[in-house]
Design a protein around this motif. Structure first.
Motif, PDB file in Angstrom:
ATOM      1  N   LEU A  83      37.250  35.590  25.624  1.00  0.00           N
ATOM      2  CA  LEU A  83      37.875  36.536  24.595  1.00  0.00           C
ATOM      3  C   LEU A  83      39.233  36.916  25.297  1.00  0.00           C
ATOM      4  O   LEU A  83      40.287  37.213  24.115  1.00  0.00           O
ATOM      5  CB  LEU A  83      36.916  37.806  24.404  1.00  0.00           C
ATOM      6  N   TYR A  84      39.360  37.234  26.491  1.00  0.00           N
ATOM      7  CA  TYR A  84      40.599  37.778  27.245  1.00  0.00           C
ATOM      8  C   TYR A  84      41.625  36.620  27.055  1.00  0.00           C
ATOM      9  O   TYR A  84      42.874  37.226  26.560  1.00  0.00           O
ATOM     10  CB  TYR A  84      40.443  37.920  28.509  1.00  0.00           C
ATOM     11  N   LEU A  85      41.419  35.580  27.094  1.00  0.00           N
ATOM     12  CA  LEU A  85      42.427  34.253  26.789  1.00  0.00           C
ATOM     13  C   LEU A  85      42.835  34.131  25.543  1.00  0.00           C
ATOM     14  O   LEU A  85      43.931  33.906  25.032  1.00  0.00           O
ATOM     15  CB  LEU A  85      41.948  33.062  27.485  1.00  0.00           C
ATOM     16  N   SER A  86      41.742  34.607  24.470  1.00  0.00           N
ATOM     17  CA  SER A  86      42.247  34.469  23.190  1.00  0.00           C
ATOM     18  C   SER A  86      42.870  35.867  22.492  1.00  0.00           C
ATOM     19  O   SER A  86      43.239  35.890  21.302  1.00  0.00           O
ATOM     20  CB  SER A  86      40.715  34.113  22.282  1.00  0.00           C
ATOM     21  N   GLU A  87      43.118  36.541  23.488  1.00  0.00           N
ATOM     22  CA  GLU A  87      43.642  38.095  23.148  1.00  0.00           C
ATOM     23  C   GLU A  87      43.036  38.928  21.994  1.00  0.00           C
ATOM     24  O   GLU A  87      43.479  39.608  21.091  1.00  0.00           O
ATOM     25  CB  GLU A  87      45.234  37.908  22.753  1.00  0.00           C
ATOM     26  N   VAL A  88      41.615  38.834  22.540  1.00  0.00           N
ATOM     27  CA  VAL A  88      40.586  39.682  21.542  1.00  0.00           C
ATOM     28  C   VAL A  88      40.346  40.633  22.403  1.00  0.00           C
ATOM     29  O   VAL A  88      39.735  40.681  23.658  1.00  0.00           O
ATOM     30  CB  VAL A  88      39.392  38.858  21.280  1.00  0.00           C
ATOM     31  N   SER A  89      40.413  42.095  21.924  1.00  0.00           N
ATOM     32  CA  SER A  89      40.349  43.222  22.774  1.00  0.00           C
ATOM     33  C   SER A  89      38.806  43.591  22.886  1.00  0.00           C
ATOM     34  O   SER A  89      38.134  43.927  21.622  1.00  0.00           O
ATOM     35  CB  SER A  89      41.117  44.456  22.080  1.00  0.00           C
ATOM     36  N   VAL A  90      37.967  43.481  23.699  1.00  0.00           N
ATOM     37  CA  VAL A  90      36.815  44.021  24.083  1.00  0.00           C
ATOM     38  C   VAL A  90      36.429  44.208  25.716  1.00  0.00           C
ATOM     39  O   VAL A  90      37.194  43.414  26.577  1.00  0.00           O
ATOM     40  CB  VAL A  90      35.889  42.816  23.615  1.00  0.00           C
ATOM     41  N   SER A  91      35.700  45.285  25.876  1.00  0.00           N
ATOM     42  CA  SER A  91      35.409  45.648  27.300  1.00  0.00           C
ATOM     43  C   SER A  91      34.406  44.896  27.806  1.00  0.00           C
ATOM     44  O   SER A  91      33.512  44.368  26.909  1.00  0.00           O
ATOM     45  CB  SER A  91      35.075  47.140  27.220  1.00  0.00           C
ATOM     46  N   PHE A  92      34.156  44.584  29.012  1.00  0.00           N
ATOM     47  CA  PHE A  92      33.004  44.154  29.724  1.00  0.00           C
ATOM     48  C   PHE A  92      31.848  44.658  29.564  1.00  0.00           C
ATOM     49  O   PHE A  92      30.885  43.836  29.340  1.00  0.00           O
ATOM     50  CB  PHE A  92      33.471  43.754  31.276  1.00  0.00           C
ATOM     51  N   PRO A  93      31.841  46.265  29.721  1.00  0.00           N
ATOM     52  CA  PRO A  93      30.573  46.745  29.323  1.00  0.00           C
ATOM     53  C   PRO A  93      29.907  46.484  27.929  1.00  0.00           C
ATOM     54  O   PRO A  93      28.668  46.322  27.595  1.00  0.00           O
ATOM     55  CB  PRO A  93      30.783  48.076  29.561  1.00  0.00           C
ATOM     56  N   GLN A  94      30.901  46.472  26.897  1.00  0.00           N
ATOM     57  CA  GLN A  94      30.543  46.091  25.512  1.00  0.00           C
ATOM     58  C   GLN A  94      29.644  44.632  25.708  1.00  0.00           C
ATOM     59  O   GLN A  94      28.771  44.385  24.878  1.00  0.00           O
ATOM     60  CB  GLN A  94      31.841  45.811  24.743  1.00  0.00           C
ATOM     61  N   LEU A  95      30.319  43.595  26.504  1.00  0.00           N
ATOM     62  CA  LEU A  95      29.817  42.112  26.496  1.00  0.00           C
ATOM     63  C   LEU A  95      28.608  42.169  27.302  1.00  0.00           C
ATOM     64  O   LEU A  95      27.547  41.425  26.966  1.00  0.00           O
ATOM     65  CB  LEU A  95      30.627  41.285  27.229  1.00  0.00           C
ATOM     66  N   LEU A  96      28.492  43.198  28.226  1.00  0.00           N
ATOM     67  CA  LEU A  96      27.173  43.188  28.972  1.00  0.00           C
ATOM     68  C   LEU A  96      26.187  43.876  28.083  1.00  0.00           C
ATOM     69  O   LEU A  96      24.901  43.270  27.994  1.00  0.00           O
ATOM     70  CB  LEU A  96      27.204  44.360  30.212  1.00  0.00           C
ATOM     71  N   ARG A  97      26.224  44.546  27.206  1.00  0.00           N
ATOM     72  CA  ARG A  97      25.385  44.989  26.294  1.00  0.00           C
ATOM     73  C   ARG A  97      24.907  44.016  25.127  1.00  0.00           C
ATOM     74  O   ARG A  97      23.819  43.843  24.987  1.00  0.00           O
ATOM     75  CB  ARG A  97      25.868  46.337  25.105  1.00  0.00           C
ATOM     76  N   ILE A  98      25.855  43.053  24.588  1.00  0.00           N
ATOM     77  CA  ILE A  98      25.654  42.333  23.887  1.00  0.00           C
ATOM     78  C   ILE A  98      24.657  41.240  24.448  1.00  0.00           C
ATOM     79  O   ILE A  98      23.987  40.646  23.929  1.00  0.00           O
ATOM     80  CB  ILE A  98      26.878  41.458  23.474  1.00  0.00           C
TER      81      ILE A  98
END
Length: 212
Positions: A83-98
């Motif tokens: 997501l970072y390489l795709s320039e999509v804004s999302v935090s690591f804690p959010q992905l941990l929750r997902i």
């Protein structure tokens, strides 16, 4: 519920439920008597069987929790990088929750497996226990080398559901559409999963050639 937004709380619940399933399995199915009946002695001394069995249980709980933590962090890191390489804004804690919430889906096949053997014929073998994985490709094939069990177990409907849950979580936390989220999951998670399966299968062939 707001409480489910805390990935640490989610992880604790996941670990508790996983440990509960392990405890139920050890208490009612994979008992020390079961291993002795199947000729799988845990020690060379009959009077030490129970001691060794209890010691192994402690390691099983620790390894299960460690495996969950490593898997969740690894998947979250893979998705975060994509997501970072795709320039999509999302935090690591959010992905941990997902990833933590998505991981709950794998409690279903574990529960099905426990119920299947709990209510079935009590006389079954260790091989039958190891082969069983509900709705997996392994259930559709006949006798194959044990090296391929993990690979075929991983090909199951619950694994596919996990991909869709990850995509749904990414869609909710970002501005991406569901289709775009699913494409990212398949593009980065699936190759990583295939590499992991290949490494485990290759390692089992190298270090345990007798099972090939």
């Amino acid at each position: 519920m707001k409480i489910w937004s805390n990935y640490l709380f989610n992880f604790m619940v996941l670990c508790l439920l996983s440990c509960l399933l392990i405890w139920l399995t050890d208490k009612y199915i994979l008992t020390s008597e079961f291993f002795i009946r199947n000729g799988q002695y845990l020690s060379g001394k009959p009077d030490q069987e129970l001691v060794v069995y209890n010691l192994l249980q402690k390691w099983i709980y620790a390894s299960a929790i460690t495996y969950l933590a490593v898997r969740i962090i690894a998947v979250a890191l893979i998705l975060y990088t994509a997501l970072y390489l795709s320039e999509v804004s999302v935090s690591f804690p959010q992905l941990l929750r997902i990833t933590t919430l998505s991981e709950f889906v794998f409690l279903l096949p574990a529960t099905i497996k426990f119920l299947h053997f709990y209510y079935s014929d009590p006389v079954f073998t260790l091989e039958e226990w190891q082969r069983y994985y509900a709705l997996s490709a392994l259930m559709l094939v006949g006798n194959i080398p044990a090296d391929w069990h993990y690979a075929l177990q991983t090909i199951n409907l619950f694994e596919v559901a996990y991909w869709f849950l990850l995509a749904a979580g990414i869609q909710k936390e970002t501005q991406l559409s569901y289709d775009s989220s699913l494409k990212i999951v398949i593009r980065v998670y699936l190759p990583a999963l295939l590499i992991w399966i290949a490494l485990l299968t290759f390692s089992s062939i190298i270090y345990f050639p007798a099972t090939s």
